[in-house]
Design a protein around this motif. Structure first.
Motif, PDB file in Angstrom:
ATOM      1  N   VAL A  54       0.838  -1.208   0.000  1.00 43.51           N
ATOM      2  CA  VAL A  54       0.000   0.000   0.000  1.00 43.51           C
ATOM      3  C   VAL A  54       0.870   1.256   0.000  1.00 43.51           C
ATOM      4  CG1 VAL A  54      -1.636   1.345   1.378  1.00 43.51           C
ATOM      5  CG2 VAL A  54      -1.999  -1.105   1.061  1.00 43.51           C
ATOM      6  N   VAL A  55       1.976   1.233   0.721  1.00 47.90           N
ATOM      7  CA  VAL A  55       2.867   2.397   0.787  1.00 47.90           C
ATOM      8  C   VAL A  55       3.670   2.551  -0.501  1.00 47.90           C
ATOM      9  CG1 VAL A  55       4.881   3.383   1.961  1.00 47.90           C
ATOM     10  CG2 VAL A  55       3.026   2.354   3.296  1.00 47.90           C
ATOM     11  N   ALA A  56       4.150   1.425  -1.057  1.00 50.17           N
ATOM     12  CA  ALA A  56       5.085   1.482  -2.177  1.00 50.17           C
ATOM     13  C   ALA A  56       4.412   1.640  -3.541  1.00 50.17           C
ATOM     14  CB  ALA A  56       5.965   0.230  -2.176  1.00 50.17           C
ATOM     15  N   ASP A  57       3.232   1.066  -3.735  1.00 50.88           N
ATOM     16  CA  ASP A  57       2.591   1.086  -5.047  1.00 50.88           C
ATOM     17  C   ASP A  57       1.638   2.276  -5.151  1.00 50.88           C
ATOM     18  OD1 ASP A  57       0.910   0.513  -7.342  1.00 50.88           O
ATOM     19  OD2 ASP A  57       1.685  -1.533  -7.260  1.00 50.88           O
ATOM     20  N   ARG A  58       1.928   3.177  -6.093  1.00 46.54           N
ATOM     21  CA  ARG A  58       1.114   4.393  -6.209  1.00 46.54           C
ATOM     22  C   ARG A  58      -0.311   4.094  -6.655  1.00 46.54           C
ATOM     23  NH1 ARG A  58       0.790   6.067 -11.510  1.00 46.54           N
ATOM     24  NH2 ARG A  58       2.184   5.011 -12.988  1.00 46.54           N
ATOM     25  N   HIS A  59      -0.543   2.939  -7.310  1.00 46.10           N
ATOM     26  CA  HIS A  59      -1.897   2.574  -7.722  1.00 46.10           C
ATOM     27  C   HIS A  59      -2.784   2.230  -6.521  1.00 46.10           C
ATOM     28  CE1 HIS A  59       0.456   1.730 -11.469  1.00 46.10           C
ATOM     29  NE2 HIS A  59      -0.597   2.338 -12.007  1.00 46.10           N
ATOM     30  N   LEU A  60      -2.156   1.979  -5.380  1.00 50.47           N
ATOM     31  CA  LEU A  60      -2.906   1.650  -4.170  1.00 50.47           C
ATOM     32  C   LEU A  60      -3.043   2.849  -3.243  1.00 50.47           C
ATOM     33  CD1 LEU A  60      -1.470  -1.890  -3.304  1.00 50.47           C
ATOM     34  CD2 LEU A  60      -3.417  -1.305  -4.752  1.00 50.47           C
ATOM     35  N   HIS A  61      -2.679   4.037  -3.729  1.00 49.87           N
ATOM     36  CA  HIS A  61      -2.802   5.249  -2.919  1.00 49.87           C
ATOM     37  C   HIS A  61      -4.211   5.817  -3.038  1.00 49.87           C
ATOM     38  CE1 HIS A  61       1.849   6.015  -2.919  1.00 49.87           C
ATOM     39  NE2 HIS A  61       1.484   4.908  -2.303  1.00 49.87           N
ATOM     40  N   THR A  62      -5.159   5.049  -2.541  1.00 47.95           N
ATOM     41  CA  THR A  62      -6.566   5.453  -2.526  1.00 47.95           C
ATOM     42  C   THR A  62      -7.103   5.259  -1.109  1.00 47.95           C
ATOM     43  OG1 THR A  62      -7.376   3.221  -3.070  1.00 47.95           O
ATOM     44  CG2 THR A  62      -6.843   4.690  -4.922  1.00 47.95           C
ATOM     45  N   PRO A  63      -8.229   5.908  -0.774  1.00 49.46           N
ATOM     46  CA  PRO A  63      -8.772   5.743   0.585  1.00 49.46           C
ATOM     47  C   PRO A  63      -9.006   4.287   0.978  1.00 49.46           C
ATOM     48  CG  PRO A  63      -9.837   7.590  -0.500  1.00 49.46           C
ATOM     49  CD  PRO A  63      -8.960   6.939  -1.530  1.00 49.46           C
ATOM     50  N   MET A  64      -9.531   3.471   0.064  1.00 44.19           N
ATOM     51  CA  MET A  64      -9.824   2.082   0.392  1.00 44.19           C
ATOM     52  C   MET A  64      -8.569   1.337   0.837  1.00 44.19           C
ATOM     53  SD  MET A  64     -11.648  -0.919  -1.874  1.00 44.19           S
ATOM     54  CE  MET A  64     -10.254  -1.264  -2.940  1.00 44.19           C
TER      55      MET A  64
END
Length: 320
Positions: A54-64
């Motif tokens: 979640v921290v490293a992948d920018r595609h996972l930088h969402t509220p969920m």
């Protein structure tokens, strides 16, 4: 039988409780230790891996996924309040724990468990906005709001242990001091107390409602609205896509609250005591392990982020 009086105050030594754990069969201690150690390592590695992704992948930088990272951090802390002590008792066969240690374990276990209730409620609200209010989602679920909701979940979770612990510390206990659990929980401690527990039970009931029942009702209401909104979608493809968005979280909520309700709603009779212990093991030990598996197996973005991380790690290993 002579009953020895124990008091926890400045004038006496702290009493030790005996955690009976999963039984006293010597032949099972080593297999149970290896099983618990494997579960703990998988739990810690799995949840920390999700936090790193979640921290490293920018595609996972969402509220969920921000909330998912918080949930994984919480699960790591949650399991670490119980399993290391259980592993030590299985390895050394020393099942005693001091009053200070027992109440400290209850404090952190109760705090992390209640914080998870609030965090699951915040995640259900995020799902509600994403499905029922998609046009307002970006304006309502800002990063500032996300941080406030996550911080509030962690802080509110420790309401009940902070309120109950001072009253619990004033109780007096008599032997025998055996707790038929593998961790220190409030109900077994109150059963061992010889002093008046009505005040503790009242405070625990009030803050238990705030920390457990209220988040559960909020989560339930959110999913009733989500299901109603999904059923109004005309196309089956649209309904399937909307349901897949919240299916992982719904599975986690069902497993967590299902086992929690069974453990604390089952009558505490001798016939059901072992069954209660099994479900206690499930929601305190296996649930933190199941959560990363559910999200990694059912969530395409997490699986893709994991594949990318593995490819990068493999490429780095080959280049070095």
């Amino acid at each position: 039988m002579l009953m020895e009086k124990w008091e926890w105050d400045n004038g006496t030594s702290p009493m030790e409780f005996l955690l009976l754990g999963m039984g006293n069969i010597p032949a099972l201690q080593r297999p149970l230790f290896l099983l618990s150690l494997m579960i703990y390592l998988m739990c810690v590695v799995g949840n920390i891996l999700i936090v790193v992704l979640v921290v490293a992948d920018r595609h996972l930088h969402t509220p969920m996924y921000f909330f998912l990272g918080n949930l994984s951090s919480l699960e790591t802390c949650y399991s670490s309040t119980i399993l290391p002590r259980l592993l030590a008792s299985l390895l050394t066969e020393n099942k005693t724990i001091s009053v200070h240690g027992c109440i400290a374990q209850f404090y952190f276990f109760g705090g992390f468990a209640a914080a998870e209730c609030y965090l699951l409620a915040m995640m259900s609200y995020d799902q509600y906005l994403a499905i029922c209010q998609p046009l307002l989602y970006a304006s309502l679920m800002t990063w500032k709001v996300c941080f406030q909701m996550a911080a509030g979940s962690w802080l509110m979770g420790f309401l009940i242990p902070t309120a109950v612990t001072p009253f619990l510390a004033q109780l007096k206990f008599y032997g025998p001091e055996a707790i038929d659990r593998f961790f220190c929980d409030l109900t077994p401690l109150l059963e061992l107390a010889c002093s008046d527990t009505r005040k503790v039970r009242l405070v625990a009931f009030i803050f238990g409602f705030l920390d457990v029942v209220l988040p559960f009702l909020f989560t339930l209401a959110s999913y009733m609205c989500i299901i109603a909104a999904i059923l109004r979608i005309p196309s089956s493809v649209g309904r399937q896509k909307a349901f897949s968005t919240c299916s992982s979280h719904l599975t986690v909520v069902t497993v967590f609250y299902g086992t929690l309700i069974i453990v604390y709603m089952l009558p505490r009779t001798p016939q059901l005591r072992q069954l209660n212990k099994v479900f206690s093991f499930f929601y305190t030990v296996l649930t933190p392990l199941v959560n990363p598996l559910i999200y990694s197996l059912r969530n395409r973005e997490v699986r893709e982020a994991l594949r990318k991380a593995l490819r990068k790690a493999l490429a780095f290993t080959q280049s070095s």
